[in-house]
Design a protein around this motif. Structure first.
Motif, PDB file in Angstrom:
ATOM      1  N   THR A 103       0.886  -1.171   0.000  1.00  0.00           N
ATOM      2  CA  THR A 103       0.000   0.000   0.000  1.00  0.00           C
ATOM      3  C   THR A 103       0.925   1.223   0.000  1.00  0.00           C
ATOM      4  N   ASP A 104       0.390   2.416   0.161  1.00  0.00           N
ATOM      5  CA  ASP A 104       1.211   3.640   0.075  1.00  0.00           C
ATOM      6  C   ASP A 104       2.107   3.578  -1.169  1.00  0.00           C
ATOM      7  N   ILE A 105       1.466   3.565  -2.314  1.00  0.00           N
ATOM      8  CA  ILE A 105       2.157   3.329  -3.585  1.00  0.00           C
ATOM      9  C   ILE A 105       3.088   4.497  -3.934  1.00  0.00           C
ATOM     10  N   ASP A 106       4.338   4.146  -4.307  1.00  0.00           N
ATOM     11  CA  ASP A 106       5.315   5.163  -4.727  1.00  0.00           C
ATOM     12  C   ASP A 106       5.231   5.444  -6.228  1.00  0.00           C
ATOM     13  N   GLU A 107       4.943   4.403  -6.988  1.00  0.00           N
ATOM     14  CA  GLU A 107       4.901   4.522  -8.456  1.00  0.00           C
ATOM     15  C   GLU A 107       3.562   4.006  -8.941  1.00  0.00           C
ATOM     16  N   SER A 108       2.680   4.916  -9.366  1.00  0.00           N
ATOM     17  CA  SER A 108       1.372   4.511  -9.887  1.00  0.00           C
ATOM     18  C   SER A 108       1.420   4.642 -11.404  1.00  0.00           C
ATOM     19  N   LEU A 109       1.497   3.500 -12.086  1.00  0.00           N
ATOM     20  CA  LEU A 109       1.731   3.477 -13.527  1.00  0.00           C
ATOM     21  C   LEU A 109       0.487   2.997 -14.265  1.00  0.00           C
ATOM     22  N   PHE A 110       0.362   3.417 -15.523  1.00  0.00           N
ATOM     23  CA  PHE A 110      -0.771   3.019 -16.368  1.00  0.00           C
ATOM     24  C   PHE A 110      -0.196   2.669 -17.738  1.00  0.00           C
ATOM     25  N   PHE A 111      -0.257   1.375 -18.090  1.00  0.00           N
ATOM     26  CA  PHE A 111       0.316   0.913 -19.354  1.00  0.00           C
ATOM     27  C   PHE A 111      -0.787   0.414 -20.279  1.00  0.00           C
ATOM     28  N   THR A 112      -0.924   1.017 -21.451  1.00  0.00           N
ATOM     29  CA  THR A 112      -1.800   0.436 -22.472  1.00  0.00           C
ATOM     30  C   THR A 112      -1.017  -0.665 -23.188  1.00  0.00           C
ATOM     31  N   VAL A 113      -1.718  -1.727 -23.561  1.00  0.00           N
ATOM     32  CA  VAL A 113      -1.099  -2.822 -24.332  1.00  0.00           C
ATOM     33  C   VAL A 113      -1.989  -3.122 -25.532  1.00  0.00           C
ATOM     34  N   GLY A 114      -1.365  -3.341 -26.661  1.00  0.00           N
ATOM     35  CA  GLY A 114      -2.179  -3.675 -27.828  1.00  0.00           C
ATOM     36  C   GLY A 114      -1.389  -3.655 -29.115  1.00  0.00           C
TER      37      GLY A 114
ATOM     38  N   SER B 233      10.831   0.527  -3.982  1.00  0.00           N
ATOM     39  CA  SER B 233       9.607   1.298  -4.259  1.00  0.00           C
ATOM     40  C   SER B 233       8.416   0.358  -4.429  1.00  0.00           C
ATOM     41  N   ARG B 234       7.255   0.852  -3.980  1.00  0.00           N
ATOM     42  CA  ARG B 234       6.017   0.071  -4.076  1.00  0.00           C
ATOM     43  C   ARG B 234       5.303   0.499  -5.349  1.00  0.00           C
ATOM     44  N   VAL B 235       5.049  -0.486  -6.202  1.00  0.00           N
ATOM     45  CA  VAL B 235       4.634  -0.191  -7.573  1.00  0.00           C
ATOM     46  C   VAL B 235       3.231  -0.735  -7.832  1.00  0.00           C
ATOM     47  N   GLN B 236       2.400   0.084  -8.458  1.00  0.00           N
ATOM     48  CA  GLN B 236       1.114  -0.368  -8.989  1.00  0.00           C
ATOM     49  C   GLN B 236       1.107  -0.117 -10.491  1.00  0.00           C
ATOM     50  N   VAL B 237       0.708  -1.137 -11.254  1.00  0.00           N
ATOM     51  CA  VAL B 237       0.567  -0.959 -12.706  1.00  0.00           C
ATOM     52  C   VAL B 237      -0.846  -1.343 -13.111  1.00  0.00           C
TER      53      VAL B 237
ATOM     54  N   VAL C 283      -5.025  -4.903 -12.653  1.00  0.00           N
ATOM     55  CA  VAL C 283      -4.160  -4.075 -11.803  1.00  0.00           C
ATOM     56  C   VAL C 283      -3.258  -4.994 -10.990  1.00  0.00           C
ATOM     57  N   ILE C 284      -1.947  -4.717 -11.056  1.00  0.00           N
ATOM     58  CA  ILE C 284      -0.974  -5.536 -10.316  1.00  0.00           C
ATOM     59  C   ILE C 284      -0.158  -4.654  -9.382  1.00  0.00           C
ATOM     60  N   ARG C 285       0.344  -5.266  -8.302  1.00  0.00           N
ATOM     61  CA  ARG C 285       1.219  -4.549  -7.361  1.00  0.00           C
ATOM     62  C   ARG C 285       2.407  -5.424  -6.968  1.00  0.00           C
ATOM     63  N   PHE C 286       3.566  -4.785  -6.810  1.00  0.00           N
ATOM     64  CA  PHE C 286       4.761  -5.483  -6.343  1.00  0.00           C
ATOM     65  C   PHE C 286       5.711  -4.466  -5.716  1.00  0.00           C
ATOM     66  N   VAL C 287       6.688  -4.990  -4.961  1.00  0.00           N
ATOM     67  CA  VAL C 287       7.738  -4.147  -4.375  1.00  0.00           C
ATOM     68  C   VAL C 287       9.018  -4.382  -5.171  1.00  0.00           C
ATOM     69  N   ALA C 288       9.653  -3.298  -5.620  1.00  0.00           N
ATOM     70  CA  ALA C 288      10.847  -3.411  -6.477  1.00  0.00           C
ATOM     71  C   ALA C 288      12.080  -3.737  -5.622  1.00  0.00           C
ATOM     72  N   ASP C 289      12.151  -5.014  -5.188  1.00  0.00           N
ATOM     73  CA  ASP C 289      13.212  -5.432  -4.262  1.00  0.00           C
ATOM     74  C   ASP C 289      14.304  -6.260  -4.931  1.00  0.00           C
ATOM     75  N   ASN C 290      14.326  -6.275  -6.263  1.00  0.00           N
ATOM     76  CA  ASN C 290      15.285  -7.117  -6.980  1.00  0.00           C
ATOM     77  C   ASN C 290      15.996  -6.263  -8.032  1.00  0.00           C
ATOM     78  N   PRO C 291      17.245  -5.823  -7.755  1.00  0.00           N
ATOM     79  CA  PRO C 291      17.922  -4.917  -8.686  1.00  0.00           C
ATOM     80  C   PRO C 291      18.261  -5.589 -10.017  1.00  0.00           C
ATOM     81  N   GLY C 292      18.185  -4.817 -11.100  1.00  0.00           N
ATOM     82  CA  GLY C 292      18.531  -5.351 -12.420  1.00  0.00           C
ATOM     83  C   GLY C 292      17.627  -4.774 -13.494  1.00  0.00           C
ATOM     84  N   VAL C 293      17.665  -5.398 -14.654  1.00  0.00           N
ATOM     85  CA  VAL C 293      16.791  -5.009 -15.770  1.00  0.00           C
ATOM     86  C   VAL C 293      15.835  -6.159 -16.024  1.00  0.00           C
ATOM     87  N   TRP C 294      14.533  -5.859 -15.917  1.00  0.00           N
ATOM     88  CA  TRP C 294      13.514  -6.916 -15.931  1.00  0.00           C
ATOM     89  C   TRP C 294      12.484  -6.640 -17.020  1.00  0.00           C
ATOM     90  N   LEU C 295      12.393  -7.580 -17.940  1.00  0.00           N
ATOM     91  CA  LEU C 295      11.488  -7.455 -19.081  1.00  0.00           C
ATOM     92  C   LEU C 295      10.043  -7.678 -18.646  1.00  0.00           C
TER      93      LEU C 295
END
Length: 570
Positions: free
Chosen positions: A353-364, A454-458, A519-531
């Motif tokens: 909760t207390d989201i740091d990054e609230s993102l909105f991604f269109t896919v198509g 950071s706490r992320v919502q997409v 809508v998904i949520r996760f904590v960015a606790d794993n450093p690196g580049v993630w596809l």
């Protein structure tokens, strides 16, 4: 005396903590394997093809480990194509160099080369899988990765009498690499597959196939665990067993609150663990899988693959003809919605909760106008265009000279930018009639930067550009909670009330509903580049992907280690 007692108590506590540490060390194992990527003659649908396999096996070897174990897999490339292996769903905590997507975390293993993937599986139990992550090699280069509880723990459900991995696949009566290369040249949709398979066999409903049909044995009164994996390249699939109920107990290597169903739907990349009880008359029953096709008027493989659930006594004498299950209609979205909304975590979970990054991604999808220097034969998409796909109107382009992770770690300029948009550049009626002016995406190698922790919502929003479709969106290096899904355009005013912040399911691949959102949520606790990408491989080729760059935190345990010495060079 008192001092001595204190000393004894401290000594005993130390002894116990050392013993328990030693015990946990001795129970964790390192499993070493060698995967030889090679061409192997494989006969299906009356014809023999030279298929790319691991160790001559199709599907490839099943890897079995326990939670806490480590894997070291040396991949030797004796094929004529570049290859990488991705360990689908493995968290890869601080081991991003072993994740596997080509040009993202590594350069490909060239023909004649080798690379050893080293990683530990921690805090995950259930069914994962591994597959090639280079071109369309995963059509035949894939296998199961089974993670059992660490000893002496057991499953949170009664121990099954036996376990069977069920890998759903897709077969082309052609070389899959040629199929994707031809489609890329023409700018058109690739030819659809000729068959679906269960454990690489099409089954009784196809020509020249019944001799190889997979038999799954069962005895009356048994409860067996089926580990179902959708390894198909481009097709979400329904799966059912005639006259038998399936109790879902896990998905994507996370346990779920058990629920019973007569049909499963898995998007490519997803896994589902189900218990099946042998409570029917002794006979033979088909397990069957066929397409869930949500894209309207798009061609698809409308065939059905089968295996046989065979009761012991049904083997004797003249085996009766198996009973066929009834599968939903290919476009039965209602069944899919009811199924996906049944998933819950077994108990209350810590949702960010207390989201740091609230993102909105269109896919198509999208359509690119035919470049002026291209012949008409290279623009065979609708109305003389070339097919494309995007997230937030950016069609993802992989680098060619460095992997993204190398470029990030070594500070190599000019390989990527960090300006992936956190919101759609243009707001529009995503699921309505979309203006043709929005059909053509821009191209770029754009990453989105996340601070460690950071706490992320997409919000992942499907669009109706070209046509709406159910997209299985997979995030590397993370599991995430799916807190809501729905149809139409996501509306933060009314849809936030639907958020499940108590017991949402933990997954690594989310089926975003056609003309809908998740809508998904996760904590960015794993450093690196993630596809993050659509697991319909046709859509990755067209650019339906992006990547998160998760920065290092504080100290060694929150930082990406340097690359291994045998990391392949581009």
């Amino acid at each position: 005396m008192e001092t001595l007692n204190k000393f004894s108590i401290i000594s005993l506590a130390l002894l116990l903590s050392v013993s328990s540490a030693l015990l946990s060390c001795t129970t964790a194992e390192i499993h070493r394997h060698q995967f030889v990527i090679q061409a192997t003659p494989v006969k299906r649908l009356c014809k023999t093809h030279s298929s790319i396999t691991v160790n001559g096996m199709f599907p490839g070897p099943t890897l079995e480990v326990r939670n806490g174990d480590s894997l070291q897999v040396q991949v030797v490339n004796k094929a004529r194509y570049n290859v990488t292996i991705h360990w689908h769903g493995v968290r890869q905590m601080r081991s991003g160099w072993a994740d596997g997507p080509e040009f993202v975390t590594q350069c490909p293993i060239r023909p004649g080369g080798s690379y050893t993937y080293r990683f530990t599986i921690q805090g995950q139990e259930g069914t994962l899988w591994w597959h090639a992550h280079s071109s369309w090699l995963r059509a035949t280069v894939y296998g199961a990765l089974i993670v059992r509880p660490r000893l002496p723990e057991s499953y949170p459900f009664p121990k099954p009498n036996r376990e069977t991995a069920i890998l759903l696949g897709e077969w082309w009566d052609a070389n899959p690499i040629d199929v994707v290369r031809e489609a890329t040249r023409k700018g058109a949709a690739p030819n659809v597959s000729n068959a679906y398979t269960i454990n690489s066999q099409p089954g009784d409903l196809y020509n020249c196939s019944s001799k190889g049909t997979i038999i799954v044995p069962i005895a009356s009164g048994e409860t067996n665990l089926l580990r179902v994996i959708n390894a198909a390249l481009n097709q979400p699939l329904f799966f059912a067993v005639a006259n038998h109920k399936l109790t879902v107990v896990g998905a994507d290597a996370s346990y779920t609150k058990p629920f019973t169903t007569s049909v499963l739907m898995l998007g490519p990349g997803q896994t589902t663990d189900v218990l099946i009880r042998a409570d029917q008359p002794q006979a033979r029953y088909y397990m069957a899988a066929r397409a869930y096709q949500s894209a309207q008027n798009a061609p698809f493989d409308n065939t059905t693959t089968t295996a046989i659930l065979e009761y012991n006594s049904a083997r004797k004498g003249n085996a009766p003809k198996p009973i066929m299950p009834s599968l939903p209609a290919f476009n039965d979205t209602n069944t899919v919605t009811a199924f996906t909304r049944s998933f819950r975590s077994p108990r209350k979970v810590e949702v960010p909760t207390d989201i740091d990054e609230s993102l909105f991604f269109t896919v198509g999808l999208g359509l690119n106008n035919c470049p002026p220097n291209f012949r008409k034969s290279r623009c065979q998409g609708p109305n003389g265009t070339r097919f494309a796909a995007s997230m937030n109107n950016v069609s993802f382009v992989l680098p060619r000279n460095f992997s993204l992770l190398q470029a990030h770690q070594q500070g190599i300029p000019g390989v990527f930018t960090t300006d992936f948009p956190g919101n759609p550049p243009v707001k529009f009626d995503y699921t309505g009639n979309v203006s043709r002016s929005l059909y053509q995406p821009i191209t770029g190698t754009k990453l989105y930067k996340l601070k460690f922790g950071s706490r992320v919502q997409v919000v992942v929003q499907d669009t109706n550009i070209v046509g709406a479709e159910n997209h299985p969106i997979h995030l590397h290096g993370y599991d995430f909670y799916i807190i809501a899904e729905g149809f139409g355009n996501f509306d933060p005013k009314k849809d936030t009330s639907k958020f499940n912040l108590v017991d949402p399911p933990l997954r690594n691949t989310v089926s975003v509903p056609a003309n809908g959102w998740a809508v998904i949520r996760f904590v960015a606790d794993n450093p690196g580049v993630w596809l993050m990408h659509c697991h319909l491989d046709v859509h990755i080729n067209w650019g339906l992907a992006m990547a998160f760059l998760v920065e290092n935190g504080v100290g060694e345990l929150q930082s990406l280690p340097p690359p291994p010495p045998d990391l392949p060079l581009c």
